[in-house]
Write a protein that holds these residues in place. Structure first.
Motif, PDB file in Angstrom:
ATOM      1  N   SER A 213      27.184 -28.667   0.556  1.00 52.87           N
ATOM      2  CA  SER A 213      26.507 -28.110   1.914  1.00 52.87           C
ATOM      3  C   SER A 213      25.978 -26.608   2.188  1.00 52.87           C
ATOM      4  O   SER A 213      26.694 -25.708   1.469  1.00 52.87           O
TER       5      SER A 213
ATOM      6  N   ARG B 109      24.889 -23.881   5.103  1.00 52.27           N
ATOM      7  CA  ARG B 109      24.572 -23.414   6.524  1.00 52.27           C
ATOM      8  C   ARG B 109      23.730 -22.019   6.432  1.00 52.27           C
ATOM      9  O   ARG B 109      24.432 -21.178   5.971  1.00 52.27           O
TER      10      ARG B 109
ATOM     11  N   TRP C 269      22.393 -26.206   9.564  1.00 56.53           N
ATOM     12  CA  TRP C 269      22.825 -26.863   8.422  1.00 56.53           C
ATOM     13  C   TRP C 269      21.518 -27.432   7.478  1.00 56.53           C
ATOM     14  O   TRP C 269      21.026 -28.177   7.778  1.00 56.53           O
TER      15      TRP C 269
ATOM     16  N   LYS D 207      23.559 -31.020   4.131  1.00 55.09           N
ATOM     17  CA  LYS D 207      24.697 -31.658   4.615  1.00 55.09           C
ATOM     18  C   LYS D 207      25.339 -32.454   3.608  1.00 55.09           C
ATOM     19  O   LYS D 207      24.768 -33.713   3.293  1.00 55.09           O
ATOM     20  N   GLY D 208      26.563 -32.320   3.079  1.00 49.80           N
ATOM     21  CA  GLY D 208      27.419 -33.087   2.118  1.00 49.80           C
ATOM     22  C   GLY D 208      26.691 -33.859   1.228  1.00 49.80           C
ATOM     23  O   GLY D 208      26.683 -35.213   1.205  1.00 49.80           O
TER      24      GLY D 208
ATOM     25  N   GLU E  67      19.522 -34.210   4.310  1.00 49.08           N
ATOM     26  CA  GLU E  67      20.507 -35.268   3.716  1.00 49.08           C
ATOM     27  C   GLU E  67      19.853 -36.104   2.798  1.00 49.08           C
ATOM     28  O   GLU E  67      18.508 -36.290   2.869  1.00 49.08           O
TER      29      GLU E  67
END
Lengths: 275, 350
Positions: free
Chosen positions: B13, B15, B20, B23-24, B214
Motif C-alpha cells: 500500500s 498513502r 491511498w 491499497k493492499g 486496486e
C-alpha cells in the motif's frame, strides 16, 4: 486606423536622451582622469598620467597602496561569490526537492529576509562582529555580505532546480546514484546557467559593496577599493583628478566582466534548462 | 543472457497525505515474464512501479525479488533498470555517457565500460550515434538510448513506464515488437506500465488491470478479454469497448426498458448488467429490432451505433455489410457471447 509602433529612430532618440547623463558622467570621468585640469567637459592642458601615480607610488597621503585594496576587493568579491553560490545552490536544492518539517515557513522567512533592508541591521551586525572578534577583518565583512545575499541566491537557484524534471533524478537513483551523487552529477551540471548567473551577480554586487566595509572596517590593511575611493572625500583638498583615475581603475574590471558575463546575467530573468 | 528474477508483492500500500494511491496489492510476477500494469491515470500503476524501483517507500507491505526482500533497500541496491516516459536522459551528457552512467557509478573499469556500452548500443541499433547529445537525436533514438541505459548494467528486472507513449504512431508498433523480442531474448523479467490496452494485450504475458488504487484482475490477455472479472475490466479492455446494459435478469430473459434479450442456461436473477462485445453482435434478417443511429467506417470494418428499446449499442460489422443511417435492422446476440455481471459490477457468469 491601425496602431503603428513608433519608428526606430524615435525610440533611439528617447532612449539616448534618458541615458545621456550616464554617458556624460563616464566621459567626464575619463577626461578628468587623463588631463591635468578640466573645465566642465573641456580639458585644459595635455594628456597627463600624473593622476595615475597611485599605481606606482605606493602609499599616498597615508593610504595603503592601491594594490592592497585591489587584492582585498578581489578576495572579498570572489569569496562572497563562492560562499553564496555554494550555500545557495545546496539550500535551494533541498528546498526544491526535499520535504522536511517547516519547509513552507522556511521558504516564507527567506522571502522576508530577501526583502529586509540590510542597512537597518548595521548596528546589530557591528555588535555581533565585535563579540565574535571579527570586527575590522575582511573575513567578518565577507560573512555579513554573503549572508545578506544568500536569501536572494536561494530563491534564484530554487527556480532553476524547480525546472529540472523529477524523472531525471529518479532515473539517476535507479541507475545507482545516491542522493548526493544525483545532486552533484545530474542536478548541478544542469543548473550551470543559474550558477554562472548567480556567481556573476554576486561578484558584481560584492565588488560594488561600500556601506558594509565602510562601517565594519577601520584599518587600512583591510580596505577595499570602495573605501580607497571614498577616502579622497575626507581630505581638505580633494584631488579630483586622482579620484577620477581611481574611480576608472575601480570600474574597469566591472566593464570587462560585464561584457563577458552579460549572457549569464540575462539568464537570471529567463531561467530554465536548455537541452 | 540475464537471469530474470521473480517479483512478489504482498499487501503493498502507498498513502500520499490522506489519499491511498495503492491499497493492499498482492501480485506475483514470474521470472522472465513480461507483465503489463494497465489502467487509467491515477489508478496506482505508476505508484506500484516506483515502489518496486525504490523511489517511493511503501506505507505497508513487502516487496521480494526472488528470495531477497527489497522494500527497505535504496534504489541503487535493487539491481533494477528503468525506462521513463520522458526517457529522462541526461541532456548534458552524450549518449555514450548516458548509457555508461550506471556503470561509472559502479566504478566499472574504463575498458569494460567502453565494450559494454558499445555492445548494448549495437544491440539497439544506436551504436553509430553515441557521441551525440540527447537533443541531437530523434525521439525513437532517445527511447533506444534510455532502454540501453536501463539494460547496460544487466538488471534482473526491467521497469518500463509508458515507454512508447511519446513515439509517433508509426514507430510505436515496431518498437512494441522490438522491446518484446529483446526482453524475451535477454530473459529479463519486465514490468510495463501503460494506459493503452492494445499495447498491454499485444506485449504482455499477463496483464494486471488497476483502478482507483486496486488490482481489478490479473490474467493473460486472452482471459482478460474473454472473461473480464468485472464491468471496469470489461469496459477498459478492448476497443471499441464492450456494450454494458444495466437492467433486470428475469426468468430466461434480461430486460432494460423496452430492450429484451432471451437467455439460455443458468443465469443470475435481479438487478445487474448484461455485456456483449461489439464484434459479437450479428445483423440478421430476424431478431431484436433496432434502428441505426450513426455509421462510422473504420476501413476494414464499420462501427455502427444502434438503438433498441431505449438501449444504445455499438456493433462492429464488416465494411461491405454496413447498414445506412435510420435503417431498421435486426440484431442477434449469441448466447455464448454474453457476459453477466451483478449489480455491483462483479462477473457472475457464464
Amino acid at each position: 486606423m491601425p496602431i503603428r509602433p513608433p519608428s526606430w529612430r524615435l525610440i533611439l532618440i528617447v532612449l539616448g536622451l534618458i541615458t545621456l547623463p550616464i554617458g556624460v558622467g563616464t566621459l567626464w570621468l575619463l577626461l578628468t582622469a587623463l588631463f591635468n585640469q578640466v573645465h566642465g567637459l573641456l580639458p585644459v592642458g595635455n594628456i597627463n598620467f600624473g593622476n595615475w601615480r597611485f599605481l606606482w607610488e605606493g602609499s599616498i597621503n597615508g593610504r595603503p597602496p592601491i594594490w592592497v585594496a585591489l587584492f582585498n576587493s578581489i578576495l572579498f568579491a570572489a569569496t562572497v561569490a563562492f560562499i553564496e553560490v555554494l550555500v545557495a545552490s545546496m539550500a535551494a536544492y533541498a528546498i526544491s526537492r526535499m520535504n522536511f518539517p517547516g519547509r513552507r515557513l522556511y521558504l516564507g522567512m527567506i522571502l522576508v529576509l530577501h526583502a529586509f533592508p540590510a542597512v537597518s541591521l548595521l548596528i546589530a551586525i557591528y555588535y555581533i562582529l565585535r563579540v565574535l572578534g571579527l570586527f575590522d577583518t575582511l573575513f567578518g565583512v565577507i560573512l555579513v555580505k554573503a549572508s545578506l545575499e544568500i536569501p536572494l541566491g536561494i530563491w534564484l537557484m530554487k527556480g532553476f532546480f524547480d525546472n529540472l524534471s523529477w524523472e531525471m533524478e529518479m532515473a539517476a537513483l535507479v541507475d545507482g546514484a545516491s542522493r548526493w551523487t544525483v545532486f552533484r552529477k545530474v542536478a548541478l551540471p544542469l543548473v550551470r546557467p543559474g550558477i554562472l548567473a548567480l556567481g556573476t551577480f554576486a561578484l558584481l554586487s560584492a565588488w560594488g559593496e561600500f556601506i558594509l566595509p565602510y562601517t565594519l572596517i577601520v584599518s587600512g590593511k583591510s580596505w577595499t577599493l570602495a573605501l580607497y575611493l571614498q577616502s579622497f572625500l575626507r581630505e581638505s583638498f580633494v584631488d579630483y583628478g586622482m579620484m577620477a583615475a581611481v574611480g576608472l581603475f575601480y570600474a574597469l574590471p566591472v566593464f570587462v566582466f560585464f561584457l563577458l558575463g552579460q549572457k549569464y546575467l540575462l539568464n537570471i530573468y529567463s531561467g530554465g534548462v536548455k537541452g | 543472457m540475464i537471469k530474470g528474477t521473480d517479483v512478489t508483492l504482498r499487501g503493498l500500500s502507498k498513502r500520499f497525505g490522506k489519499v491511498w494511491a495503492l491499497k493492499g496489492l498482492d501480485l506475483e510476477v514470474q521470472a522472465g515474464e513480461l507483465v503489463a500494469f494497465l489502467g487509467p491515470s491515477g489508478c496506482g500503476k505508476t505508484t506500484t512501479l516506483l515502489l518496486i524501483a525504490g523511489i517511493y517507500r511503501p506505507t505497508t507491505g513487502e516487496i521480494h525479488f526472488g528470495e531477497r526482500r527489497v522494500d527497505h533497500l535504496h534504489p541503487k541496491d535493487r539491481d533494477v533498470g528503468m525506462v521513463f516516459q520522458s526517457y529522462a536522459l541526461y541532456p548534458h551528457l552524450t549518449l555514450f555517457e548516458n548509457i555508461a552512467f550506471p556503470l561509472r557509478l559502479k566504478k566499472v573499469p574504463d575498458a569494460e565500460v567502453k565494450s559494454r556500452v558499445q555492445s548494448t548500443a549495437d544491440l539497439l541499433g544506436i551504436g553509430h550515434i553515441l557521441n551525440r547529445r540527447p537533443a541531437q537525436v530523434s525521439g525513437g533514438q532517445q527511447q533506444r538510448a534510455a532502454l540501453a541505459r536501463a539494460l547496460v548494467k544487466e538488471p534482473q528486472l526491467l521497469l518500463l513506464d509508458e515507454p512508447l507513449s511519446n513515439l509517433d504512431a508509426q514507430i510505436r508498433l515496431s518498437a512494441r515488437a522490438e522491446i518484446r523480442r529483446l526482453q524475451r531474448d535477454l530473459g529479463v523479467t519486465a514490468i510495463l506500465v501503460t494506459h493503452d490496452q492494445a499495447e498491454a494485450l499485444a506485449m504482455a504475458d499477463r496483464v494486471a488491470v488497476f483502478s482507483t488504487g486496486e488490482l481489478q484482475q490479473f490474467a493473460t490477455p486472452d482471459e482478460l478479454y474473454r472473461k473480464p472479472k468485472n464491468t471496469f475490466v470489461a469496459s477498459f479492455v478492448g476497443a471499441p469497448p464492450m456494450n454494458l446494459i444495466e437492467g433486470v435478469f428475469k426468468e430466461r430473459a434480461f430486460e432494460a426498458g423496452g430492450f429484451r434479450q432471451g437467455l439460455e442456461g443458468p443465469h443470475p436473477q435481479g438487478q445487474g448488467w448484461l455485456g456483449i462485445r461489439p464484434e459479437d453482435i450479428e445483423l440478421r434478417a430476424e431478431g431484436t429490432p433496432a434502428t441505426v443511429l450513426v455509421v462510422e467506417p473504420l476501413g476494414r470494418e464499420a462501427l455502427v451505433m444502434v438503438e433498441s428499446g431505449g438501449v444504445r449499442l455499438q456493433v462492429l460489422v464488416p465494411a461491405e455489410a454496413k447498414p445506412a443511417p435510420d435503417q431498421q435492422i435486426h440484431l442477434h446476440l449469441p448466447a455464448e457471447k454474453l457476459h453477466y455481471f451483478d449489480r455491483t459490477g462483479t462477473r457472475v457468469g457464464p
